[in-house]
Design an enzyme around this catalytic site. Structure first.
Site, short mmCIF file in Angstrom:
data_model
loop_
_atom_site.label_atom_id
_atom_site.label_comp_id
_atom_site.label_asym_id
_atom_site.label_seq_id
_atom_site.Cartn_x
_atom_site.Cartn_y
_atom_site.Cartn_z
N LEU A 55 0.84 -1.20 0.00
CA LEU A 55 0.00 0.00 0.00
C LEU A 55 0.87 1.25 0.00
CD1 LEU A 55 -2.98 1.12 0.65
CD2 LEU A 55 -2.22 1.10 3.03
N CYS A 56 0.46 2.26 -0.74
CA CYS A 56 1.10 3.58 -0.67
C CYS A 56 -0.01 4.63 -0.74
CB CYS A 56 2.15 3.76 -1.76
SG CYS A 56 1.50 3.87 -3.44
N HIS A 57 0.30 5.82 -1.23
CA HIS A 57 -0.73 6.87 -1.30
C HIS A 57 -1.69 6.65 -2.47
CE1 HIS A 57 -2.34 10.94 -2.32
NE2 HIS A 57 -2.68 10.82 -1.07
#
Length: 109
Positions: A66-68
């Protein structure tokens, strides 16, 4: 075995976990970003640290990244696949999509 190059929407990831699948969820954003918004179940492993911290992950257990917005996580997911991780998924849309579709209490930034 499922497709090794999978992308999962936040909703699909949550559905799989709720169905009993065990996933390692890692957040590759930087600490300052996690202070703004985070998913409680995610382990912080910033992209800038992942090369030295990858030993903290189990190769035989599926990993979701997961990231932005899904760009950094896609890069890390590809790298983990190259290292031989059994199953890796990029969370498409990142925490921004997660806050819209799964948990609106998570702030958008």
């Amino acid at each position: 075995m499922r497709d090794r190059e999978s992308d999962l929407s936040p909703e699909a990831f949550v559905s799989r976990r709720e169905a009993g699948e065990f996933w390692q969820l890692i957040d590759v954003r930087e600490a300052w970003e996690v202070e703004l918004a985070h998913v409680a179940a995610a382990k912080l492993m910033p992209m800038s640290e992942i090369h030295r911290r990858v030993v903290e992950l189990e190769k035989s257990v599926p990993v979701a990244v997961l990231c932005h917005s899904g760009i950094r996580s896609a890069q890390v997911a590809g790298w983990l696949r190259q290292l031989g991780f059994a199953e890796v998924a990029n969370i498409t849309g990142g925490i921004d999509a997660w806050s819209v579709s799964v948990d609106p209490s998570i702030p958008r930034y």
